[in-house]
Scaffold this motif. Structure first.
Motif, PDB file in Angstrom:
ATOM      1  N   ALA A 135     -11.834  11.397  -8.343  1.00 30.32           N
ATOM      2  CA  ALA A 135     -11.986   9.968  -8.045  1.00 30.32           C
ATOM      3  C   ALA A 135     -10.652   9.346  -7.654  1.00 30.32           C
ATOM      4  CB  ALA A 135     -12.580   9.241  -9.242  1.00 30.32           C
ATOM      5  N   ARG A 136      -9.613   9.717  -8.341  1.00 28.60           N
ATOM      6  CA  ARG A 136      -8.278   9.171  -8.041  1.00 28.60           C
ATOM      7  C   ARG A 136      -7.812   9.605  -6.651  1.00 28.60           C
ATOM      8  NH1 ARG A 136      -2.918   9.308 -11.784  1.00 28.60           N
ATOM      9  NH2 ARG A 136      -2.302   7.218 -11.242  1.00 28.60           N
ATOM     10  N   ILE A 137      -8.017  10.864  -6.321  1.00 27.93           N
ATOM     11  CA  ILE A 137      -7.645  11.371  -4.989  1.00 27.93           C
ATOM     12  C   ILE A 137      -8.465  10.663  -3.908  1.00 27.93           C
ATOM     13  CG2 ILE A 137      -7.561  13.422  -3.512  1.00 27.93           C
ATOM     14  CD1 ILE A 137      -5.493  13.366  -5.858  1.00 27.93           C
ATOM     15  N   ALA A 138      -9.760  10.464  -4.146  1.00 27.31           N
ATOM     16  CA  ALA A 138     -10.611   9.767  -3.178  1.00 27.31           C
ATOM     17  C   ALA A 138     -10.116   8.339  -2.949  1.00 27.31           C
ATOM     18  CB  ALA A 138     -12.059   9.761  -3.661  1.00 27.31           C
ATOM     19  N   LEU A 139      -9.705   7.667  -4.008  1.00 27.56           N
ATOM     20  CA  LEU A 139      -9.194   6.306  -3.866  1.00 27.56           C
ATOM     21  C   LEU A 139      -7.863   6.282  -3.110  1.00 27.56           C
ATOM     22  CD1 LEU A 139     -10.204   4.980  -7.367  1.00 27.56           C
ATOM     23  CD2 LEU A 139     -11.134   4.231  -5.166  1.00 27.56           C
ATOM     24  N   ILE A 140      -7.036   7.283  -3.313  1.00 26.20           N
ATOM     25  CA  ILE A 140      -5.785   7.384  -2.559  1.00 26.20           C
ATOM     26  C   ILE A 140      -6.083   7.557  -1.074  1.00 26.20           C
ATOM     27  CG2 ILE A 140      -3.758   8.839  -2.147  1.00 26.20           C
ATOM     28  CD1 ILE A 140      -3.752   9.366  -5.210  1.00 26.20           C
ATOM     29  N   VAL A 141      -7.047   8.416  -0.752  1.00 25.01           N
ATOM     30  CA  VAL A 141      -7.443   8.617   0.647  1.00 25.01           C
ATOM     31  C   VAL A 141      -7.965   7.308   1.238  1.00 25.01           C
ATOM     32  CG1 VAL A 141      -9.098   9.800   2.148  1.00 25.01           C
ATOM     33  CG2 VAL A 141      -7.846  11.090   0.406  1.00 25.01           C
ATOM     34  N   ALA A 142      -8.764   6.573   0.478  1.00 29.57           N
ATOM     35  CA  ALA A 142      -9.271   5.283   0.952  1.00 29.57           C
ATOM     36  C   ALA A 142      -8.127   4.301   1.193  1.00 29.57           C
ATOM     37  CB  ALA A 142     -10.265   4.711  -0.058  1.00 29.57           C
ATOM     38  N   LEU A 143      -7.132   4.307   0.322  1.00 31.07           N
ATOM     39  CA  LEU A 143      -5.973   3.436   0.487  1.00 31.07           C
ATOM     40  C   LEU A 143      -5.230   3.759   1.784  1.00 31.07           C
ATOM     41  CD1 LEU A 143      -4.093   1.235  -0.624  1.00 31.07           C
ATOM     42  CD2 LEU A 143      -2.928   3.006  -1.921  1.00 31.07           C
ATOM     43  N   VAL A 144      -5.027   5.031   2.043  1.00 28.55           N
ATOM     44  CA  VAL A 144      -4.361   5.447   3.283  1.00 28.55           C
ATOM     45  C   VAL A 144      -5.182   4.998   4.498  1.00 28.55           C
ATOM     46  CG1 VAL A 144      -3.648   7.435   4.658  1.00 28.55           C
ATOM     47  CG2 VAL A 144      -3.138   7.370   2.215  1.00 28.55           C
ATOM     48  N   ALA A 145      -6.493   5.130   4.423  1.00 33.66           N
ATOM     49  CA  ALA A 145      -7.351   4.688   5.527  1.00 33.66           C
ATOM     50  C   ALA A 145      -7.221   3.186   5.750  1.00 33.66           C
ATOM     51  CB  ALA A 145      -8.802   5.067   5.243  1.00 33.66           C
ATOM     52  N   GLY A 179       0.813  -1.216   0.000  1.00 35.42           N
ATOM     53  CA  GLY A 179       0.000   0.000   0.000  1.00 35.42           C
ATOM     54  C   GLY A 179       0.843   1.260   0.000  1.00 35.42           C
ATOM     55  N   ILE A 180       1.903   1.256   0.805  1.00 31.63           N
ATOM     56  CA  ILE A 180       2.812   2.405   0.828  1.00 31.63           C
ATOM     57  C   ILE A 180       3.450   2.576  -0.549  1.00 31.63           C
ATOM     58  CG2 ILE A 180       5.005   3.283   1.752  1.00 31.63           C
ATOM     59  CD1 ILE A 180       4.195   1.890   4.421  1.00 31.63           C
ATOM     60  N   GLY A 181       3.878   1.468  -1.126  1.00 30.11           N
ATOM     61  CA  GLY A 181       4.482   1.535  -2.462  1.00 30.11           C
ATOM     62  C   GLY A 181       3.507   2.037  -3.508  1.00 30.11           C
ATOM     63  N   ALA A 182       2.275   1.532  -3.470  1.00 27.02           N
ATOM     64  CA  ALA A 182       1.267   1.960  -4.440  1.00 27.02           C
ATOM     65  C   ALA A 182       0.926   3.437  -4.245  1.00 27.02           C
ATOM     66  CB  ALA A 182       0.010   1.101  -4.300  1.00 27.02           C
ATOM     67  N   LEU A 183       0.703   3.826  -3.012  1.00 26.51           N
ATOM     68  CA  LEU A 183       0.380   5.219  -2.718  1.00 26.51           C
ATOM     69  C   LEU A 183       1.512   6.138  -3.156  1.00 26.51           C
ATOM     70  CD1 LEU A 183      -1.322   7.413  -1.244  1.00 26.51           C
ATOM     71  CD2 LEU A 183      -0.054   6.804   0.816  1.00 26.51           C
ATOM     72  N   GLY A 184       2.727   5.805  -2.777  1.00 32.28           N
ATOM     73  CA  GLY A 184       3.877   6.630  -3.134  1.00 32.28           C
ATOM     74  C   GLY A 184       4.094   6.698  -4.638  1.00 32.28           C
ATOM     75  N   VAL A 238       4.092  10.074  -6.838  1.00 29.65           N
ATOM     76  CA  VAL A 238       5.221  10.417  -7.710  1.00 29.65           C
ATOM     77  C   VAL A 238       4.724  10.613  -9.143  1.00 29.65           C
ATOM     78  CG1 VAL A 238       7.330   9.493  -8.771  1.00 29.65           C
ATOM     79  CG2 VAL A 238       7.043   9.394  -6.297  1.00 29.65           C
ATOM     80  N   GLY A 239       3.845   9.737  -9.595  1.00 25.42           N
ATOM     81  CA  GLY A 239       3.307   9.862 -10.943  1.00 25.42           C
ATOM     82  C   GLY A 239       2.554  11.176 -11.151  1.00 25.42           C
ATOM     83  N   ILE A 240       1.776  11.579 -10.164  1.00 21.87           N
ATOM     84  CA  ILE A 240       1.018  12.824 -10.267  1.00 21.87           C
ATOM     85  C   ILE A 240       1.937  14.032 -10.204  1.00 21.87           C
ATOM     86  CG2 ILE A 240      -0.645  14.297  -9.043  1.00 21.87           C
ATOM     87  CD1 ILE A 240      -2.126  11.669  -8.268  1.00 21.87           C
ATOM     88  N   VAL A 241       2.834  14.042  -9.231  1.00 21.01           N
ATOM     89  CA  VAL A 241       3.673  15.219  -8.984  1.00 21.01           C
ATOM     90  C   VAL A 241       4.755  15.387 -10.045  1.00 21.01           C
ATOM     91  CG1 VAL A 241       5.312  16.263  -7.360  1.00 21.01           C
ATOM     92  CG2 VAL A 241       3.201  15.241  -6.509  1.00 21.01           C
ATOM     93  N   TRP A 242       5.464  14.301 -10.391  1.00 20.74           N
ATOM     94  CA  TRP A 242       6.626  14.432 -11.277  1.00 20.74           C
ATOM     95  C   TRP A 242       6.376  14.052 -12.736  1.00 20.74           C
ATOM     96  CZ3 TRP A 242       7.854  13.185  -6.109  1.00 20.74           C
ATOM     97  CH2 TRP A 242       8.667  14.125  -5.489  1.00 20.74           C
ATOM     98  N   ALA A 283      -4.855  13.706 -11.851  1.00 19.58           N
ATOM     99  CA  ALA A 283      -5.142  13.816 -10.411  1.00 19.58           C
ATOM    100  C   ALA A 283      -6.590  14.234 -10.216  1.00 19.58           C
ATOM    101  CB  ALA A 283      -4.192  14.811  -9.760  1.00 19.58           C
ATOM    102  N   HIS A 284      -7.505  13.548 -10.870  1.00 20.59           N
ATOM    103  CA  HIS A 284      -8.909  13.912 -10.747  1.00 20.59           C
ATOM    104  C   HIS A 284      -9.478  13.445  -9.406  1.00 20.59           C
ATOM    105  CE1 HIS A 284      -9.564   9.772 -12.027  1.00 20.59           C
ATOM    106  NE2 HIS A 284      -8.830  10.035 -13.095  1.00 20.59           N
TER     107      HIS A 284
END
Length: 105
Positions: free
Chosen positions: A85-95, A64-69, A73-77, A82-83
């Motif tokens: 739905a994608r941000i919501a799924l990232i938040v769910a992953l962190v949860a 999960g850490i690897g996927a999230l990171g 990295v893909g969004i930032v660099w 970064a729509h």
């Protein structure tokens, strides 16, 4: 301390996925070395952490850490989308990662 090793191992997973983008069929030697070092450290730290953390939990958190990171990295660099739905799924992953840590005992 096992959780620290697991988190650091997850960061090295982000390192090897980022390096993988540039290895060019393993012909780009500096990026290939970075990839190999990152893979070795990431897997080694996962192994160390799994001595104290249940393997299923350790693997899920590490992945999960690897996927999230990697997504970040893909969004930032790399300008990946970064729509909302994608941000919501990232938040769910962190949860989910946090929930696994809380229930690991």
């Amino acid at each position: 301390m096992a959780w620290v090793w697991l988190i650091v191992g997850g960061f090295f997973e982000v390192g090897f996925t980022t390096c993988l983008r540039y290895v060019d069929g393993f012909r780009n030697v500096p990026w290939t070395i970075g990839f190999l070092v990152s893979v070795g450290l990431s897997m080694g730290l996962l192994e160390v952490a799994s001595r104290s953390i249940p393997m299923g939990t350790a693997y899920a958190v590490w992945g999960g850490i690897g996927a999230l990171g990697t997504v970040i990295v893909g969004i930032v660099w790399f300008g990946e989308p970064a729509h909302l739905a994608r941000i919501a799924l990232i938040v769910a992953l962190v949860a989910c990662i946090g929930g696994l840590k809380l229930t690991a005992h």
